[in-house]
Design a protein around this motif. Structure first.
Motif, PDB file in Angstrom:
ATOM      1  N   VAL A  32      79.630 -74.082 -30.601  1.00 34.99           N
ATOM      2  CA  VAL A  32      80.429 -74.988 -29.529  1.00 34.99           C
ATOM      3  C   VAL A  32      79.282 -76.107 -29.515  1.00 34.99           C
ATOM      4  O   VAL A  32      77.905 -75.913 -29.304  1.00 34.99           O
ATOM      5  CB  VAL A  32      80.070 -74.496 -28.055  1.00 34.99           C
ATOM      6  CG1 VAL A  32      80.522 -75.519 -27.115  1.00 34.99           C
ATOM      7  CG2 VAL A  32      81.202 -73.244 -27.971  1.00 34.99           C
ATOM      8  N   SER A  33      79.641 -77.365 -29.729  1.00 30.47           N
ATOM      9  CA  SER A  33      78.818 -78.446 -29.706  1.00 30.47           C
ATOM     10  C   SER A  33      79.453 -79.489 -29.018  1.00 30.47           C
ATOM     11  O   SER A  33      80.873 -79.459 -28.463  1.00 30.47           O
ATOM     12  CB  SER A  33      78.372 -78.921 -31.209  1.00 30.47           C
ATOM     13  OG  SER A  33      79.633 -79.436 -31.679  1.00 30.47           O
ATOM     14  N   LEU A  34      78.578 -80.546 -28.583  1.00 32.66           N
ATOM     15  CA  LEU A  34      78.972 -81.732 -28.168  1.00 32.66           C
ATOM     16  C   LEU A  34      79.989 -82.399 -29.277  1.00 32.66           C
ATOM     17  O   LEU A  34      79.701 -82.453 -30.448  1.00 32.66           O
ATOM     18  CB  LEU A  34      77.973 -82.815 -27.772  1.00 32.66           C
ATOM     19  CG  LEU A  34      77.079 -82.155 -26.500  1.00 32.66           C
ATOM     20  CD1 LEU A  34      75.836 -83.352 -26.380  1.00 32.66           C
ATOM     21  CD2 LEU A  34      77.957 -82.307 -25.304  1.00 32.66           C
ATOM     22  N   ASP A  35      80.812 -83.336 -29.082  1.00 30.89           N
ATOM     23  CA  ASP A  35      81.771 -83.869 -29.683  1.00 30.89           C
ATOM     24  C   ASP A  35      81.035 -85.175 -30.347  1.00 30.89           C
ATOM     25  O   ASP A  35      81.555 -86.090 -29.941  1.00 30.89           O
ATOM     26  CB  ASP A  35      83.054 -84.002 -29.326  1.00 30.89           C
ATOM     27  CG  ASP A  35      84.152 -84.681 -30.328  1.00 30.89           C
ATOM     28  OD1 ASP A  35      83.735 -84.506 -31.564  1.00 30.89           O
ATOM     29  OD2 ASP A  35      85.062 -85.086 -29.959  1.00 30.89           O
ATOM     30  N   ALA A  36      79.940 -85.157 -30.981  1.00 35.21           N
ATOM     31  CA  ALA A  36      79.348 -86.258 -31.697  1.00 35.21           C
ATOM     32  C   ALA A  36      79.683 -86.490 -32.940  1.00 35.21           C
ATOM     33  O   ALA A  36      80.174 -85.641 -33.838  1.00 35.21           O
ATOM     34  CB  ALA A  36      77.837 -85.682 -31.629  1.00 35.21           C
ATOM     35  N   GLU A  37      79.513 -87.733 -33.377  1.00 37.54           N
ATOM     36  CA  GLU A  37      79.921 -88.347 -34.749  1.00 37.54           C
ATOM     37  C   GLU A  37      78.833 -87.329 -35.723  1.00 37.54           C
ATOM     38  O   GLU A  37      77.611 -87.504 -35.634  1.00 37.54           O
ATOM     39  CB  GLU A  37      79.554 -89.501 -34.972  1.00 37.54           C
ATOM     40  CG  GLU A  37      80.098 -90.423 -36.235  1.00 37.54           C
ATOM     41  CD  GLU A  37      80.023 -91.702 -35.997  1.00 37.54           C
ATOM     42  OE1 GLU A  37      79.716 -92.093 -37.205  1.00 37.54           O
ATOM     43  OE2 GLU A  37      79.936 -92.282 -35.131  1.00 37.54           O
ATOM     44  N   GLY A  38      79.657 -87.057 -36.815  1.00 40.64           N
ATOM     45  CA  GLY A  38      79.162 -86.522 -37.968  1.00 40.64           C
ATOM     46  C   GLY A  38      78.680 -84.765 -37.796  1.00 40.64           C
ATOM     47  O   GLY A  38      78.084 -83.947 -38.542  1.00 40.64           O
ATOM     48  N   ARG A  63      89.212 -78.469 -29.208  1.00 41.29           N
ATOM     49  CA  ARG A  63      88.523 -79.505 -28.587  1.00 41.29           C
ATOM     50  C   ARG A  63      88.566 -79.191 -27.136  1.00 41.29           C
ATOM     51  O   ARG A  63      89.718 -78.616 -26.623  1.00 41.29           O
ATOM     52  CB  ARG A  63      89.046 -80.725 -28.843  1.00 41.29           C
ATOM     53  CG  ARG A  63      88.692 -81.268 -29.981  1.00 41.29           C
ATOM     54  CD  ARG A  63      89.029 -82.808 -30.279  1.00 41.29           C
ATOM     55  NE  ARG A  63      88.862 -83.394 -31.600  1.00 41.29           N
ATOM     56  CZ  ARG A  63      87.757 -83.307 -32.465  1.00 41.29           C
ATOM     57  NH1 ARG A  63      86.501 -83.053 -31.707  1.00 41.29           N
ATOM     58  NH2 ARG A  63      87.481 -83.785 -33.635  1.00 41.29           N
ATOM     59  N   SER A  64      87.664 -79.535 -26.311  1.00 40.46           N
ATOM     60  CA  SER A  64      87.843 -79.048 -24.763  1.00 40.46           C
ATOM     61  C   SER A  64      88.734 -80.112 -24.105  1.00 40.46           C
ATOM     62  O   SER A  64      89.239 -81.117 -24.846  1.00 40.46           O
ATOM     63  CB  SER A  64      86.453 -79.233 -24.050  1.00 40.46           C
ATOM     64  OG  SER A  64      86.015 -80.608 -24.157  1.00 40.46           O
ATOM     65  N   SER A  65      89.339 -79.968 -23.044  1.00 40.50           N
ATOM     66  CA  SER A  65      90.386 -80.571 -22.442  1.00 40.50           C
ATOM     67  C   SER A  65      89.995 -82.005 -22.214  1.00 40.50           C
ATOM     68  O   SER A  65      91.212 -82.772 -22.072  1.00 40.50           O
ATOM     69  CB  SER A  65      90.976 -79.950 -21.342  1.00 40.50           C
ATOM     70  OG  SER A  65      89.826 -79.825 -20.032  1.00 40.50           O
ATOM     71  N   LYS A  66      88.710 -82.214 -21.727  1.00 39.13           N
ATOM     72  CA  LYS A  66      88.186 -83.533 -21.714  1.00 39.13           C
ATOM     73  C   LYS A  66      87.610 -84.065 -23.127  1.00 39.13           C
ATOM     74  O   LYS A  66      87.180 -85.340 -22.669  1.00 39.13           O
ATOM     75  CB  LYS A  66      87.108 -83.573 -20.353  1.00 39.13           C
ATOM     76  CG  LYS A  66      88.014 -83.106 -19.072  1.00 39.13           C
ATOM     77  CD  LYS A  66      86.973 -82.945 -17.775  1.00 39.13           C
ATOM     78  CE  LYS A  66      87.629 -82.775 -16.822  1.00 39.13           C
ATOM     79  NZ  LYS A  66      86.614 -82.910 -15.622  1.00 39.13           N
ATOM     80  N   GLY A  67      87.736 -83.332 -23.963  1.00 40.00           N
ATOM     81  CA  GLY A  67      87.217 -83.933 -25.179  1.00 40.00           C
ATOM     82  C   GLY A  67      85.703 -84.185 -25.182  1.00 40.00           C
ATOM     83  O   GLY A  67      85.231 -84.559 -26.368  1.00 40.00           O
ATOM     84  N   TYR A  72      84.001 -74.645 -33.175  1.00 38.35           N
ATOM     85  CA  TYR A  72      84.214 -74.289 -34.558  1.00 38.35           C
ATOM     86  C   TYR A  72      84.423 -72.912 -34.681  1.00 38.35           C
ATOM     87  O   TYR A  72      83.407 -72.050 -34.175  1.00 38.35           O
ATOM     88  CB  TYR A  72      83.127 -75.218 -35.481  1.00 38.35           C
ATOM     89  CG  TYR A  72      83.323 -76.418 -35.375  1.00 38.35           C
ATOM     90  CD1 TYR A  72      84.312 -77.279 -35.779  1.00 38.35           C
ATOM     91  CD2 TYR A  72      82.285 -76.936 -34.414  1.00 38.35           C
ATOM     92  CE1 TYR A  72      84.094 -78.419 -35.805  1.00 38.35           C
ATOM     93  CE2 TYR A  72      82.224 -78.307 -34.323  1.00 38.35           C
ATOM     94  CZ  TYR A  72      83.346 -79.263 -34.944  1.00 38.35           C
ATOM     95  OH  TYR A  72      83.353 -80.567 -34.832  1.00 38.35           O
ATOM     96  N   SER A  73      85.091 -72.187 -35.514  1.00 38.49           N
ATOM     97  CA  SER A  73      84.992 -70.846 -35.902  1.00 38.49           C
ATOM     98  C   SER A  73      85.131 -70.851 -37.300  1.00 38.49           C
ATOM     99  O   SER A  73      85.923 -71.355 -38.040  1.00 38.49           O
ATOM    100  CB  SER A  73      86.231 -69.833 -35.439  1.00 38.49           C
ATOM    101  OG  SER A  73      86.241 -70.116 -34.053  1.00 38.49           O
ATOM    102  N   PHE A  74      84.112 -70.033 -37.964  1.00 42.51           N
ATOM    103  CA  PHE A  74      83.860 -70.119 -39.436  1.00 42.51           C
ATOM    104  C   PHE A  74      83.865 -68.506 -39.524  1.00 42.51           C
ATOM    105  O   PHE A  74      83.238 -67.812 -38.976  1.00 42.51           O
ATOM    106  CB  PHE A  74      82.608 -70.710 -39.718  1.00 42.51           C
ATOM    107  CG  PHE A  74      82.296 -72.122 -39.522  1.00 42.51           C
ATOM    108  CD1 PHE A  74      83.014 -73.215 -40.420  1.00 42.51           C
ATOM    109  CD2 PHE A  74      81.975 -72.565 -38.420  1.00 42.51           C
ATOM    110  CE1 PHE A  74      82.881 -74.464 -39.998  1.00 42.51           C
ATOM    111  CE2 PHE A  74      81.621 -74.010 -37.697  1.00 42.51           C
ATOM    112  CZ  PHE A  74      82.068 -74.979 -39.131  1.00 42.51           C
TER     113      PHE A  74
END
Length: 101
Positions: A32-38, A63-67, A72-74
């Motif tokens: 789980v991460s912030l939706d950061a570029e790259g 993605r979370s409801s607020k984005g 990610y699941s690997f």
């Protein structure tokens, strides 16, 4: 399997903790991460260092409801507790990553 702390260190085994036999195919790593570029590329690169056989096409993204967050699941072939510990430590060292399971 040993429990892994926030810092990626192994702790004493918990009573009744499930045992993993290595190698373990289809071992799921959730990040789980912030939706950061790259960030996706950075996480995938880290996973491939520790599990080069990973199929990058066999992953799930939510993605979370607020984005603000993305999970990610690997699936990897887990080879050892030390591999999982090192992978956890390296993933947690990525600034945008908030949780690894």
């Amino acid at each position: 399997m040993a429990l892994i702390t926030k810092d990626g260190d192994q702790t004493e085994q918990a009573v009744g903790a499930p045992k993993i036999e290595f190698p373990c195919e289809n071992y799921v790593i959730k990040v789980v991460s912030l939706d950061a570029e790259g960030i996706h590329a950075h996480i995938t690169e880290c996973l491939l260092v520790h599990a080069p056989e990973m199929d990058t096409k066999a992953e799930n993204t939510n993605r979370s409801s607020k984005g603000r967050f993305v999970s990610y699941s690997f699936r990897i072939v887990a080879q050892s507790e030390s591999q999982l510990s090192a992978l956890h430590r390296d993933l947690m060292s990525i600034d945008a990553v908030k949780m690894v399971m």
